[in-house]
Design a protein around this motif. Sequence first.
Motif, PDB file in Angstrom:
ATOM      1  N   GLU A  92       0.904  -1.146  -0.080  1.00  0.00           N
ATOM      2  CA  GLU A  92       0.027   0.047  -0.039  1.00  0.00           C
ATOM      3  C   GLU A  92       1.043   1.208  -0.130  1.00  0.00           C
ATOM      4  O   GLU A  92       1.847   1.140   0.661  1.00  0.00           O
ATOM      5  N   PHE A  93       0.447   2.206  -0.761  1.00  0.00           N
ATOM      6  CA  PHE A  93       1.226   3.371  -1.067  1.00  0.00           C
ATOM      7  C   PHE A  93       0.547   4.512  -0.301  1.00  0.00           C
ATOM      8  O   PHE A  93      -0.804   4.687  -0.832  1.00  0.00           O
ATOM      9  N   LYS A  94       1.113   5.684   0.222  1.00  0.00           N
ATOM     10  CA  LYS A  94       0.446   6.663   0.571  1.00  0.00           C
ATOM     11  C   LYS A  94       1.492   8.144   0.708  1.00  0.00           C
ATOM     12  O   LYS A  94       2.576   8.039   1.349  1.00  0.00           O
ATOM     13  N   ILE A  95       0.906   8.941   0.199  1.00  0.00           N
ATOM     14  CA  ILE A  95       1.653  10.289   0.192  1.00  0.00           C
ATOM     15  C   ILE A  95       1.275  11.012   1.555  1.00  0.00           C
ATOM     16  O   ILE A  95       0.597  10.970   2.027  1.00  0.00           O
ATOM     17  N   VAL A  96       2.259  11.540   2.168  1.00  0.00           N
ATOM     18  CA  VAL A  96       2.334  12.312   3.317  1.00  0.00           C
ATOM     19  C   VAL A  96       3.049  13.351   3.336  1.00  0.00           C
ATOM     20  O   VAL A  96       4.001  13.694   2.228  1.00  0.00           O
ATOM     21  N   SER A  97       2.759  14.301   4.053  1.00  0.00           N
ATOM     22  CA  SER A  97       3.490  15.734   4.016  1.00  0.00           C
ATOM     23  C   SER A  97       5.050  15.796   4.702  1.00  0.00           C
ATOM     24  O   SER A  97       5.233  14.695   5.442  1.00  0.00           O
ATOM     25  N   LYS A  98       5.635  16.766   4.388  1.00  0.00           N
ATOM     26  CA  LYS A  98       6.894  16.678   5.047  1.00  0.00           C
ATOM     27  C   LYS A  98       7.049  16.771   6.631  1.00  0.00           C
ATOM     28  O   LYS A  98       7.980  16.391   7.055  1.00  0.00           O
ATOM     29  N   ASP A  99       5.669  17.234   7.167  1.00  0.00           N
ATOM     30  CA  ASP A  99       5.769  17.246   8.676  1.00  0.00           C
ATOM     31  C   ASP A  99       5.844  15.760   9.146  1.00  0.00           C
ATOM     32  O   ASP A  99       6.685  15.585  10.227  1.00  0.00           O
ATOM     33  N   ALA A 100       5.729  14.798   8.476  1.00  0.00           N
ATOM     34  CA  ALA A 100       5.826  13.430   8.983  1.00  0.00           C
ATOM     35  C   ALA A 100       7.347  13.128   8.887  1.00  0.00           C
ATOM     36  O   ALA A 100       7.722  12.226   9.469  1.00  0.00           O
ATOM     37  N   CYS A 101       7.936  13.760   8.213  1.00  0.00           N
ATOM     38  CA  CYS A 101       9.541  13.505   7.888  1.00  0.00           C
ATOM     39  C   CYS A 101      10.460  14.632   8.519  1.00  0.00           C
ATOM     40  O   CYS A 101      11.478  14.792   8.260  1.00  0.00           O
ATOM     41  N   GLY A 102       9.928  15.501   9.642  1.00  0.00           N
ATOM     42  CA  GLY A 102      10.649  16.475  10.112  1.00  0.00           C
ATOM     43  C   GLY A 102      10.880  17.807   9.247  1.00  0.00           C
ATOM     44  O   GLY A 102      11.912  18.298   9.477  1.00  0.00           O
ATOM     45  N   GLY A 103      10.061  17.886   8.210  1.00  0.00           N
ATOM     46  CA  GLY A 103       9.958  19.058   7.405  1.00  0.00           C
ATOM     47  C   GLY A 103      11.052  18.736   6.225  1.00  0.00           C
ATOM     48  O   GLY A 103      11.006  19.638   5.364  1.00  0.00           O
ATOM     49  N   ASP A 104      11.519  17.289   5.990  1.00  0.00           N
ATOM     50  CA  ASP A 104      12.431  17.135   4.825  1.00  0.00           C
ATOM     51  C   ASP A 104      11.395  15.998   3.884  1.00  0.00           C
ATOM     52  O   ASP A 104      10.311  15.800   4.207  1.00  0.00           O
ATOM     53  N   SER A 105      12.313  15.609   2.991  1.00  0.00           N
ATOM     54  CA  SER A 105      11.629  14.521   1.849  1.00  0.00           C
ATOM     55  C   SER A 105      12.177  13.368   2.702  1.00  0.00           C
ATOM     56  O   SER A 105      13.285  12.995   2.898  1.00  0.00           O
ATOM     57  N   CYS A 106      11.106  12.308   2.496  1.00  0.00           N
ATOM     58  CA  CYS A 106      11.457  11.107   3.033  1.00  0.00           C
ATOM     59  C   CYS A 106      10.532  10.042   2.510  1.00  0.00           C
ATOM     60  O   CYS A 106       9.757  10.165   2.030  1.00  0.00           O
ATOM     61  N   PHE A 107      11.094   8.499   2.779  1.00  0.00           N
ATOM     62  CA  PHE A 107      10.084   7.732   2.856  1.00  0.00           C
ATOM     63  C   PHE A 107      10.174   6.827   4.003  1.00  0.00           C
ATOM     64  O   PHE A 107      11.131   6.705   4.930  1.00  0.00           O
ATOM     65  N   LEU A 108       8.992   6.348   4.270  1.00  0.00           N
ATOM     66  CA  LEU A 108       9.016   5.423   5.454  1.00  0.00           C
ATOM     67  C   LEU A 108       8.306   4.124   5.321  1.00  0.00           C
ATOM     68  O   LEU A 108       7.289   4.143   4.397  1.00  0.00           O
ATOM     69  N   ILE A 109       8.786   2.976   5.808  1.00  0.00           N
ATOM     70  CA  ILE A 109       8.366   1.750   5.277  1.00  0.00           C
ATOM     71  C   ILE A 109       8.054   0.876   6.805  1.00  0.00           C
ATOM     72  O   ILE A 109       8.950   0.857   7.506  1.00  0.00           O
ATOM     73  N   ASN A 110       6.889   0.385   6.594  1.00  0.00           N
ATOM     74  CA  ASN A 110       6.214  -0.195   7.694  1.00  0.00           C
ATOM     75  C   ASN A 110       5.493  -1.633   7.482  1.00  0.00           C
ATOM     76  O   ASN A 110       5.272  -1.722   6.143  1.00  0.00           O
ATOM     77  N   ASN A 111       5.336  -2.364   8.260  1.00  0.00           N
ATOM     78  CA  ASN A 111       4.437  -3.536   8.234  1.00  0.00           C
ATOM     79  C   ASN A 111       3.203  -3.056   8.135  1.00  0.00           C
ATOM     80  O   ASN A 111       2.742  -1.895   9.129  1.00  0.00           O
ATOM     81  N   TYR A 112       2.199  -3.575   7.529  1.00  0.00           N
ATOM     82  CA  TYR A 112       0.958  -3.046   7.373  1.00  0.00           C
ATOM     83  C   TYR A 112       0.052  -3.879   8.424  1.00  0.00           C
ATOM     84  O   TYR A 112      -0.046  -4.959   8.415  1.00  0.00           O
ATOM     85  N   ASN A 113      -0.290  -3.321   9.245  1.00  0.00           N
ATOM     86  CA  ASN A 113      -1.112  -3.776  10.349  1.00  0.00           C
ATOM     87  C   ASN A 113      -2.599  -4.365   9.908  1.00  0.00           C
ATOM     88  O   ASN A 113      -3.464  -3.421   9.835  1.00  0.00           O
ATOM     89  N   GLN A 114      -2.925  -5.533   9.939  1.00  0.00           N
ATOM     90  CA  GLN A 114      -4.148  -6.053   9.538  1.00  0.00           C
ATOM     91  C   GLN A 114      -4.354  -7.415   9.850  1.00  0.00           C
ATOM     92  O   GLN A 114      -3.365  -8.025  10.121  1.00  0.00           O
ATOM     93  N   LEU A 115      -5.499  -7.701  10.238  1.00  0.00           N
ATOM     94  CA  LEU A 115      -5.857  -9.277  10.727  1.00  0.00           C
ATOM     95  C   LEU A 115      -5.961 -10.195   9.573  1.00  0.00           C
ATOM     96  O   LEU A 115      -5.768 -11.474  10.037  1.00  0.00           O
ATOM     97  N   ARG A 116      -6.359  -9.576   8.516  1.00  0.00           N
ATOM     98  CA  ARG A 116      -6.822 -10.718   7.283  1.00  0.00           C
ATOM     99  C   ARG A 116      -5.606 -11.277   6.716  1.00  0.00           C
ATOM    100  O   ARG A 116      -4.355 -10.999   6.943  1.00  0.00           O
TER     101      ARG A 116
END
Length: 805
Positions: free
Chosen positions: A66-90
């Motif tokens: 799953e892909f999602k655009i986030v604001s730079k606020d999520a990256c401390g004001g910079d450009s970044c990418f974040l990778i996480n496990n997708y939390n779901q029970l299915r």
Amino acid sequence: MFNEFNFLFLILVPSFLLLPLSLSEFDSIGPLLQRLDFKRAPPSVQEAAAKGVLSRLLPTHLSSFEFKIVSKDACGGDSCFLINNYNQLRQSGPEIIIRGTTAVEIASGLHWYLKYWCGAHISWAKTGGIQIASVPKPGSLPLLKDEGLIVKRPVPWNYYQNVVTSSYSYVWWDWEKWEKEVDWMALQGVNLPLAFTGQEAIWQKVFKDFNISSEDLNNFFGGPAFLAWARMGNLHGWGGPLSQNWLDHQLALQKQIITRMLELGMTPVLPSFSGNAPASLTKIFPSAKITRLGDWNTVDGDPRWCCTYLLDPSDPLFVEIGEAFIRKQIKEYGDVTDIYNCDTFNENSPPTGDPEYISNLGASIFKAMSKGDKDAVWLMQGWLFYSDSSFWKPPQMKALLQSVPSGKMIVLDLFADVKPIWKSSFQFYGTPYIWCMLHNFGGNIEMYGILDAISSGPVEAHISANSTMVGVGMCMEGIEQNPVVYELMSEMAFREKKVQVPEWIKSYSHRRYGKAVHQVEEAWEILYHTIYNCTDGIADHNHDFIVMFPDWDPSTNFGSSVANDQKKIYFLPPGNRRYLSQETNSDMPQAHLWYRPNDVIKALQLFVAGGKDLAGSLTYRYDLVDLTRQVLSKLANEEYIKAVTSFQKKDIDALHFHSNKFLQLIKDIEILLASDDNFLLGTWLESAKKLASNPSEKKQYEWNARTQVTMWYDTNETTQSKLHDYANKFWSGLFESYYLPRASTYFSYLSESLRRNEKFKLIEWRKQWILQSNKWQEGNELYPVKANGNSLAISQALYEKYFAK
């Protein structure tokens, strides 16, 4: 295997878990960054574009991410990418979520995950393509630790392309090829690409408004394969004219390219007016300040191609035309960027070194941009500060760099991988700059690189005192070669610390082939310390005598009758251009060699030995053919020297022996290259002809394609182009039909000279070869577009033939 890659990743984590960076570090370009953020496509569009990249790369795993655009606020004001496990029970559905500030960041995050969690590899199709067999099936993707990963850009931009890449690599591309290239850019993190396709159609529209007809432009625009140099004012008309079909097709293609770049959140860099003007402008505006530039490598200064007209930036007409061009692009493409490229004096010096004149010149160029786009920022290649350093002394450089308001110019430190200018120019006198790797000249095929400089240079520049570095860049003249170099350089867009290359290159070989093979690991360790450790500062490579044949008279002892036209072949040190030059001297020509050949022969032995474990791997096959080609071409250099030395000693038997061995090496390399789809002349020629709409265009495009990779520029009956072989290629078809008869003819003249005890007939040799070359350039013979033969078997046989004993 995945545990192995996860372990490696744990070792690498400290290199790319970056600390938050303050935007204040980039205050000079802060307003620009904010404006460009507002120009980006909506999040939904970018998320869909990133999904499109995934669908073309790994269609079996569309539901795994799953892909999602986030604001730079999520990256401390910079450009970044974040990778996480997708939390779901299915049991089905997304496994990994990748978030990013743009679609480029999302694609970069996808690439990072596939590399360091799944052991996958992505390179250009012509360098072996992708290795995704190591990616687990959907539902079994490796998970991250609970906290996931955040990777920030240490500098805002990852720039891509050289102004000549458009001619050496992209000239015959259609949308199918471009779509793959833009995907590659996104996966590598490129967010500031040059977008030069189709500009001649814009110029046609602009010049029409200044009463210049399409017919007037026939001697102005270069042919398709030479457009880059026509754009820079180095030449005009060579290979042309351009048909309306070409102009319309390229403009439509440019719109597709820009649309996709925007969807992915990239900022395209568009061209601007540099003053290069058609001759008819002098008649329509007789009072305008228009001069002619000097000759650029033509034979005898042929006015049909040389000495382009230049409109002085101080003339009001310059601003009018420059403004019109920017506005016409905005009308065609929309308000897509604020960054425009202009290289007014690329390998052409200004008429005077007066700093005040240069400052006024720069201010006028920028005025033309800013009248077309009030927020315009000038991006300039810094090549001139290196190539013409005798002119661009500190006063002249400072005058140009400070001729525009602060933050309104960005310089590409184009050759920073070898000759960084930021160190000697006080950080470009405070001007923001991008640390660039040039690496390739002429689109040549040569295994070469400086991995240590790539892994440390951008970091050193960024953390230096008073740094004005705002990006990293790849500015090769031609792409689709040395994939290891470009993968490491791309990673530097996301690394704040120096990469430990020995560990990195071991993981690279695992990823590239999908498994660890100990012989191949050992081979890559040797390659890292030899081929990819060129520290001699020499600008050019691939001067092997097969593909860049010395045009000289090797006579040394014919009494007092030493030829006046006897020449030494050598390669210009840093200067206006890197081409074969000639001066009276009898010294032996030298091909560039920066490592011990025996070490690389050992690497080849190991590479061949590991082949049984890599059957069917396209990435392995490409590297095997490339390495075998590299080794054999260096052996051919030795045989050439032995042949001409035998001639000088009047030993005709030795001359025959070594010249025949040289010719046999050409034949053997031809067979080797024919075994891989990525080393075929036919592909290049067929892609050119495919763009034609009628027989006349077809003939013209094929001539352009043939000429660029051989003679390159004009000749006369007895004098070859100064740029002959500059864009040489190791391609099957070219070896058999062009390089082999050329070398055979030359050695025949040498042999005949000894047999008759006469002076070598240099002029006669040139006349015959130029005639043969011109016929080949005008030919239409067909060449294969599909490989033939078993690369591993051929490489193994060639190793046994030349090196086993």
